[in-house]
Design a protein around this motif. Sequence first.
Motif, short mmCIF file in Angstrom:
data_model
loop_
_atom_site.label_atom_id
_atom_site.label_comp_id
_atom_site.label_asym_id
_atom_site.label_seq_id
_atom_site.Cartn_x
_atom_site.Cartn_y
_atom_site.Cartn_z
N ARG A 155 3.96 10.39 -2.79
CA ARG A 155 5.08 10.94 -2.84
C ARG A 155 6.08 9.87 -3.69
NH1 ARG A 155 3.77 12.41 2.40
NH2 ARG A 155 4.47 10.32 3.26
N GLU A 156 5.98 8.71 -3.35
CA GLU A 156 6.77 7.63 -4.13
C GLU A 156 6.66 7.91 -5.40
OE1 GLU A 156 6.67 2.67 -4.78
OE2 GLU A 156 5.75 3.50 -3.03
N TYR A 157 5.68 8.02 -6.05
CA TYR A 157 5.25 8.31 -7.54
C TYR A 157 5.59 9.57 -8.12
CZ TYR A 157 2.65 4.18 -6.76
OH TYR A 157 2.32 2.59 -6.47
N VAL A 158 5.39 10.65 -7.42
CA VAL A 158 5.60 11.91 -7.78
C VAL A 158 7.29 12.27 -7.65
CG1 VAL A 158 5.24 14.30 -7.39
CG2 VAL A 158 3.32 12.81 -7.56
N MET A 159 7.82 12.01 -6.48
CA MET A 159 9.08 12.59 -6.48
C MET A 159 10.08 12.15 -7.40
SD MET A 159 8.56 14.61 -4.08
CE MET A 159 10.20 15.22 -3.85
N PRO A 160 10.33 10.97 -8.00
CA PRO A 160 11.14 10.72 -9.20
C PRO A 160 10.93 11.64 -10.38
CG PRO A 160 10.17 8.54 -8.23
CD PRO A 160 9.54 9.82 -7.65
N LEU A 161 9.57 12.03 -10.68
CA LEU A 161 9.32 12.78 -11.89
C LEU A 161 10.09 14.14 -11.46
CD1 LEU A 161 5.66 11.81 -12.42
CD2 LEU A 161 7.77 11.04 -13.62
N LEU A 162 9.71 14.83 -10.45
CA LEU A 162 10.38 16.07 -9.97
C LEU A 162 11.98 15.96 -10.15
CD1 LEU A 162 8.29 17.08 -6.92
CD2 LEU A 162 7.76 17.25 -9.39
N MET A 194 1.55 10.06 -14.85
CA MET A 194 1.10 9.21 -13.93
C MET A 194 -0.12 8.12 -14.70
SD MET A 194 1.48 11.44 -10.31
CE MET A 194 0.99 10.18 -9.40
N ALA A 195 0.26 6.87 -14.56
CA ALA A 195 -0.93 6.04 -14.98
C ALA A 195 -0.72 4.60 -14.53
CB ALA A 195 -0.63 6.04 -16.52
N THR A 196 -1.71 3.82 -14.72
CA THR A 196 -1.67 2.40 -14.38
C THR A 196 -0.62 1.59 -15.29
OG1 THR A 196 -3.38 1.64 -15.82
CG2 THR A 196 -4.22 2.55 -14.02
N PRO A 197 -0.01 0.77 -14.71
CA PRO A 197 0.75 -0.13 -15.70
C PRO A 197 0.49 -0.60 -16.87
CG PRO A 197 1.08 -0.74 -13.25
CD PRO A 197 -0.11 0.26 -13.53
N ARG A 198 -0.83 -1.07 -16.82
CA ARG A 198 -1.32 -1.42 -17.97
C ARG A 198 -1.63 -0.31 -19.36
NH1 ARG A 198 -1.85 -5.93 -20.55
NH2 ARG A 198 -2.31 -7.30 -18.50
N THR A 199 -1.95 0.72 -18.80
CA THR A 199 -2.22 1.86 -19.78
C THR A 199 -0.84 2.34 -20.49
OG1 THR A 199 -4.21 2.95 -18.51
CG2 THR A 199 -2.66 4.19 -20.16
N LEU A 200 0.40 2.30 -19.68
CA LEU A 200 1.75 2.49 -20.02
C LEU A 200 2.01 1.64 -21.07
CD1 LEU A 200 3.31 3.90 -16.88
CD2 LEU A 200 2.18 5.30 -19.03
N GLN A 201 1.76 0.20 -21.08
CA GLN A 201 2.20 -0.84 -21.74
C GLN A 201 1.52 -1.16 -23.13
OE1 GLN A 201 1.69 -4.07 -19.15
NE2 GLN A 201 3.33 -3.31 -17.88
N THR A 202 0.45 -0.33 -23.28
CA THR A 202 -0.51 -0.38 -24.49
C THR A 202 0.34 0.26 -25.80
OG1 THR A 202 -1.75 1.61 -24.02
CG2 THR A 202 -2.63 -0.64 -23.25
N HIS A 203 0.00 -0.25 -26.87
CA HIS A 203 0.30 0.22 -28.18
C HIS A 203 -0.02 1.80 -28.33
CE1 HIS A 203 1.68 0.66 -32.53
NE2 HIS A 203 0.31 0.76 -32.55
N SER A 204 -1.33 1.82 -27.95
CA SER A 204 -1.97 3.40 -28.03
C SER A 204 -1.24 4.36 -27.38
CB SER A 204 -3.48 3.06 -27.62
OG SER A 204 -4.26 2.48 -28.31
N PHE A 205 -0.71 3.98 -26.01
CA PHE A 205 -0.18 5.01 -25.39
C PHE A 205 1.32 5.02 -25.99
CE2 PHE A 205 2.98 6.11 -22.21
CZ PHE A 205 2.47 7.39 -21.80
N GLU A 206 1.97 4.19 -26.46
CA GLU A 206 3.34 4.34 -27.01
C GLU A 206 3.24 5.00 -28.29
OE1 GLU A 206 4.59 0.32 -27.81
OE2 GLU A 206 4.83 -0.20 -25.66
#
Length: 263
Positions: free
Chosen positions: A166-173, A115-127
Amino acid sequence: MNLSSPIGIFDSGIGGLSVARAVREQLPGEDILYVADSLHAPYGDKSDSFIRERMHVITDFLLSQGARAVVVACNTATTAAIAQLRQTYSVPIIGVEPGVKPAVLATRSGVVGVMATPRTLQTHSFESLAARFSSKVRLLVQPCPNLVHQIEGLDFDSEATQALVREYVMPLLEEGADTIVLGCTHYNYLSALIARVAGPEISIISTEDAVAREVVRRLESSSRGESAAGSGRAAFYTSGDPAIFSKQLAHVWGPGEAVSSLR
């Protein structure tokens, strides 16, 4: 090096206070100087160039106040620009990144959610971070827009916040994740709620304690083992409304702390 100089810590808001708390527990004798860039929170919806500019402004301020190390207590800022800070400044610069490595060690199903902010997930470092472990686990990423706004508003357990979690966690489960990484320091304040929504069989991974241990290691290395001469004080600044940050600070840190404006 002046060992009475503070450890500088900053974030876009109150999320980094969870890291500051962990640093305080590890280093009770150290002085801490915390900056909340509240006027520009959250960083998650800002451009990399804007984040880099703010990081340099705040780091310059911390160093002008004698900081002997700087902790970038924000996943978005770390992934966006910590390399540039380390190239520019000679003091130890410590960042935070999503705890994918400990999650890989903890998972039993082989499926890890982040779970993270959209910006974090889009960075080269996270990739790059995700790619290092892609052969070992199935890594699911879950952008969490709006969650930082709830936390900045001290809205930790309302119906609206519960619905977002719930909206963010349930798809992961539903995809089989048995381990969830909190990839934003703000989310540390929702760890109990996230654990409640996810259920007792799901491991929740945060990194504030690991960051604090890295601060200890870097300071011991740079000071050649000398002990700190601080008094365990803390000073707090905000680029936003001091009255609002004072209320936030009283809630998540403790009452009675003075707040100054970052000009």
